[in-house]
Design a protein around this motif. Structure first.
Motif, PDB file in Angstrom:
ATOM      1  N   ARG A 225       0.833  -1.216   0.000  1.00 36.47           N
ATOM      2  CA  ARG A 225       0.000   0.000   0.000  1.00 36.47           C
ATOM      3  C   ARG A 225       0.861   1.258   0.000  1.00 36.47           C
ATOM      4  O   ARG A 225       0.538   2.243  -0.667  1.00 36.47           O
ATOM      5  N   GLY A 253      -7.696  -1.422  -2.162  1.00 37.50           N
ATOM      6  CA  GLY A 253      -8.939  -0.676  -1.973  1.00 37.50           C
ATOM      7  C   GLY A 253      -8.809   0.613  -1.179  1.00 37.50           C
ATOM      8  O   GLY A 253      -9.102   1.701  -1.702  1.00 37.50           O
ATOM      9  N   PRO A 254      -8.358   0.544   0.059  1.00 37.54           N
ATOM     10  CA  PRO A 254      -8.265   1.750   0.883  1.00 37.54           C
ATOM     11  C   PRO A 254      -7.409   2.839   0.247  1.00 37.54           C
ATOM     12  O   PRO A 254      -7.772   4.018   0.291  1.00 37.54           O
ATOM     13  N   ARG A 257      -9.364   4.389  -2.665  1.00 37.65           N
ATOM     14  CA  ARG A 257     -10.459   5.234  -2.179  1.00 37.65           C
ATOM     15  C   ARG A 257      -9.911   6.512  -1.547  1.00 37.65           C
ATOM     16  O   ARG A 257     -10.446   7.596  -1.731  1.00 37.65           O
ATOM     17  N   PRO A 276      -8.351 -16.023  -5.865  1.00 37.95           N
ATOM     18  CA  PRO A 276      -9.725 -15.755  -5.446  1.00 37.95           C
ATOM     19  C   PRO A 276      -9.907 -14.299  -5.021  1.00 37.95           C
ATOM     20  O   PRO A 276     -10.962 -13.709  -5.277  1.00 37.95           O
ATOM     21  N   TYR A 280     -12.846 -11.922  -6.652  1.00 37.77           N
ATOM     22  CA  TYR A 280     -13.993 -11.474  -5.873  1.00 37.77           C
ATOM     23  C   TYR A 280     -13.810 -10.087  -5.281  1.00 37.77           C
ATOM     24  O   TYR A 280     -14.533  -9.689  -4.388  1.00 37.77           O
ATOM     25  N   ALA A 281     -12.816  -9.360  -5.767  1.00 37.67           N
ATOM     26  CA  ALA A 281     -12.622  -8.004  -5.264  1.00 37.67           C
ATOM     27  C   ALA A 281     -13.776  -7.130  -5.733  1.00 37.67           C
ATOM     28  O   ALA A 281     -14.594  -7.543  -6.560  1.00 37.67           O
ATOM     29  N   ASP A 282     -13.847  -5.949  -5.213  1.00 36.11           N
ATOM     30  CA  ASP A 282     -14.925  -5.032  -5.566  1.00 36.11           C
ATOM     31  C   ASP A 282     -14.322  -3.745  -6.107  1.00 36.11           C
ATOM     32  O   ASP A 282     -13.817  -2.946  -5.334  1.00 36.11           O
TER      33      ASP A 282
ATOM     34  N   THR B 221     -16.213 -17.338  -2.334  1.00 34.67           N
ATOM     35  CA  THR B 221     -16.657 -16.044  -1.848  1.00 34.67           C
ATOM     36  C   THR B 221     -18.122 -15.762  -2.164  1.00 34.67           C
ATOM     37  O   THR B 221     -18.862 -15.242  -1.331  1.00 34.67           O
ATOM     38  N   ARG B 225     -21.131 -14.571   0.261  1.00 34.63           N
ATOM     39  CA  ARG B 225     -21.816 -13.285   0.081  1.00 34.63           C
ATOM     40  C   ARG B 225     -23.316 -13.473   0.003  1.00 34.63           C
ATOM     41  O   ARG B 225     -24.093 -12.677   0.548  1.00 34.63           O
ATOM     42  N   PRO B 254     -18.435  -5.655  -0.544  1.00 34.04           N
ATOM     43  CA  PRO B 254     -19.490  -5.269  -1.476  1.00 34.04           C
ATOM     44  C   PRO B 254     -20.882  -5.453  -0.904  1.00 34.04           C
ATOM     45  O   PRO B 254     -21.751  -4.593  -1.080  1.00 34.04           O
ATOM     46  N   ASP B 282     -10.541  -3.169   5.016  1.00 36.72           N
ATOM     47  CA  ASP B 282     -10.872  -1.757   5.203  1.00 36.72           C
ATOM     48  C   ASP B 282     -12.316  -1.632   5.638  1.00 36.72           C
ATOM     49  O   ASP B 282     -13.206  -1.782   4.808  1.00 36.72           O
TER      50      ASP B 282
END
Lengths: 331, 331
Positions: A225, A253-254, A257, A276, A280-282, B221, B225, B254, B282
DNA sequence: CGGCGATGCCGGAACGTTCCGGCATTGCCG
DNA sequence: CGGCAATGCCGGAACGTTCCGGCATCGCCG
């Protein structure tokens, strides 16, 4: 039950009324044995619960029936290696071999010959003393990716990472990115080295300045990061980020954002190793699928080919890699 | 180099001018050997690059110097098992043992005795045919967590999950949660079963209705979910969510964001298994640190104690667990 | 009928180690 | 000086398997 004396092949032979040689021949399908007596022997073996003694067998045959497996001790984001391990084990058991895990404590190379018939090293890192030792062993060695040191293994399974990275970068460009950045491990890993140099090459060809940050091979999330933060703040300004370490892109992510206000809308993210976590990340992250399980199996297969002479020492085999495009690069 | 004939202990003995017995005694520190000749023998061994033949040694000693390790083949979120493996291997090499990975293909229990001296099974799942087979082997078996089947291993390393879960739930309550929900695997795993029943117990004690969802042990995942989504929509309405499967809580982002509008502000999230993913999520997620690496080492230690007679069959050892509180439960 | 190859089976050696028992030699003590 | 224990070393057997060579027996063919 506990104190019963072990049942050996002569026990079986005696019960079947034959000699140990015949019993051995019958059970292994070698030699000349009539169908009738073979069945008799097999019945006796089954009834007695006979199990051949591996040590004796291997002593006689001058082999161990075991291959060693070494991996870099990377604990975070280990999905890649876990799959690799299962691939190796699956292929090995198919060839009636066992797999033992090797660490630094397994002694110098000369000791190895009596423990394993061959060795698989996943991602050999230059400067890793254990790898250095294992490479000088007197048994065939297969590495997954080339060894960036001065020794050469007997076999290599590798992927066309350069081409794959270029394909990924081309894809980013098509998706609108003008200046992609890169987070990558150092050249002690052949894989990371290839990724890095392919990136620099591609940048040069497109008249771009390279914007890359090098992190340790086994970096924890915070290290990555920090690297990302610095890249986002630095020059040249980037509008896409490729994160090489296995699945680490999913951990950004953090950071993203946090920098959202200063980022160009449509900032793209991709990974050089699908896991995985990236899937499956967003949003789901575009990544190169390295197919670790089949890579592991491929290493084992090559090793057995070397052991049986079906492959020449020095063989390199290519393992396919596939770009998986996901939402993170579809602005 | 390749065709040199192997150097055995008689080679060493001949070069040192002693008998093979003396050479053997000198190199292993057994018997009576003068300091002077021992040094001579050690020098000869070193110079010749002598390596004892493991098969011969183990044949003579009627043991294999190897322990088997079986794990559920869970590929996603495998950080827990990877650490466990390294813990086992580290402890085993400390005891001069090798570790081989066992799969379903390794034959029936009777065959095992000649391959391994003992067995470690991580998270034995009821109904897993391989585990069933391994449990009926004729070598000592240590499991990590109890086996929820009808057989009993010779040793168990387990953690006080019930107490730990209660501690976690108490913490959530202190942090303001009135109705926590739970996502957990089925009772085929002793660990999941304990978590689930501790949760139900705690709910009953607090006059709450249990709001739990059961998922497969190796859920991907998306399955988790879906379970989370249903819990969030269902009755009773929950204001905190405990996600048991290793590190899976970190994958709920998510879902939580998607339901943000309907969620009470200050919704809490926690995990029953700490992993890098929860640590770096996060916000960072409160979790129970199961210390998988030391758990693995502990299993190996217990197995060796059983092998040497230092521990009685039927021994259970407790492995400490620690609640790690993070931002996800600090509203 | 004699010879000869194929078939079915076997005894013994070998793999490299450990370990049991034994044999000199030495030194000590009465 | 005689006895006895300690010291240093050794030969051979044993672990359980595979494999080489060999020995009957049988059937076939000339």
């Amino acid at each position: 039950m506990r104190t019963e004396q072990p049942v050996t092949i002569v026990t079986v032979a005696r019960h079947a009324g034959v000699s140990k040689t015949t019993a051995s021949d019958a059970l292994r399908g070698s030699g000349r044995v009539s169908e009738q007596t073979r069945r008799r022997i097999e019945d006796a073996a089954r009834k007695l619960g006979y199990a051949p003694n591996n040590s004796a067998r291997h002593l006689r045959q001058a082999r161990t029936g075991t291959i060693g497996l070494h991996l870099p001790e990377v604990l975070p984001r280990s999905d890649y290696y876990m799959s690799f391990v299962f691939g190796v084990v699956q292929a090995a058991t198919g060839h009636d071999y066992d797999v033992t895990l090797m660490t630094s404590r397994h002694g110098r190379g000369s000791t190895l010959a009596s423990k394993v018939d061959g060795l698989i090293i996943g991602d050999p890192l230059a400067g890793d003393p254990t790898v250095e030792t294992l490479m000088t062993s007197n048994v065939p060695v297969v590495t997954c990716e080339r060894y960036p040191g001065d020794k050469t293994p007997d076999g290599v399974v590798r992927s066309e990472h350069r081409g794959a990275v270029r394909e990924l970068l081309d894809h980013l460009r098509t998706a609108g990115a003008r200046q992609p950045g890169l987070i990558v491990a150092g050249d002690e890993s052949d894989w990371a080295g290839s990724v890095h140099s392919a990136y620099r090459e591609w940048c040069a060809e497109h008249g771009l300045e390279a914007a890359s940050s090098t992190v340790p091979f086994d970096s924890t999330t915070d290290v990555i990061r920090t690297a990302a933060t610095n890249l986002l703040r630095g020059e040249p300004a980037i509008d896409a980020l490729v994160c090489a370490p296995a699945g680490a892109a999913a951990e950004l992510g953090p950071v993203l954002r946090g920098a959202a206000s200063t980022l160009r809308p449509g900032f793209l993210v991709a990974s050089c190793v699908d896991t995985p976590a990236t899937k499956y990340a967003d949003p789901p992250i575009t990544a190169l699928d390295l197919a670790p399980q089949t890579a592991g199996a491929s290493c084992a297969d090559l090793l057995f080919d070397l052991l049986t002479g079906a492959a020449e020492p020095g063989t390199e085999r290519l393992h396919p890699v596939r770009l998986t495009i996901r939402a993170s690069t579809q602005p």
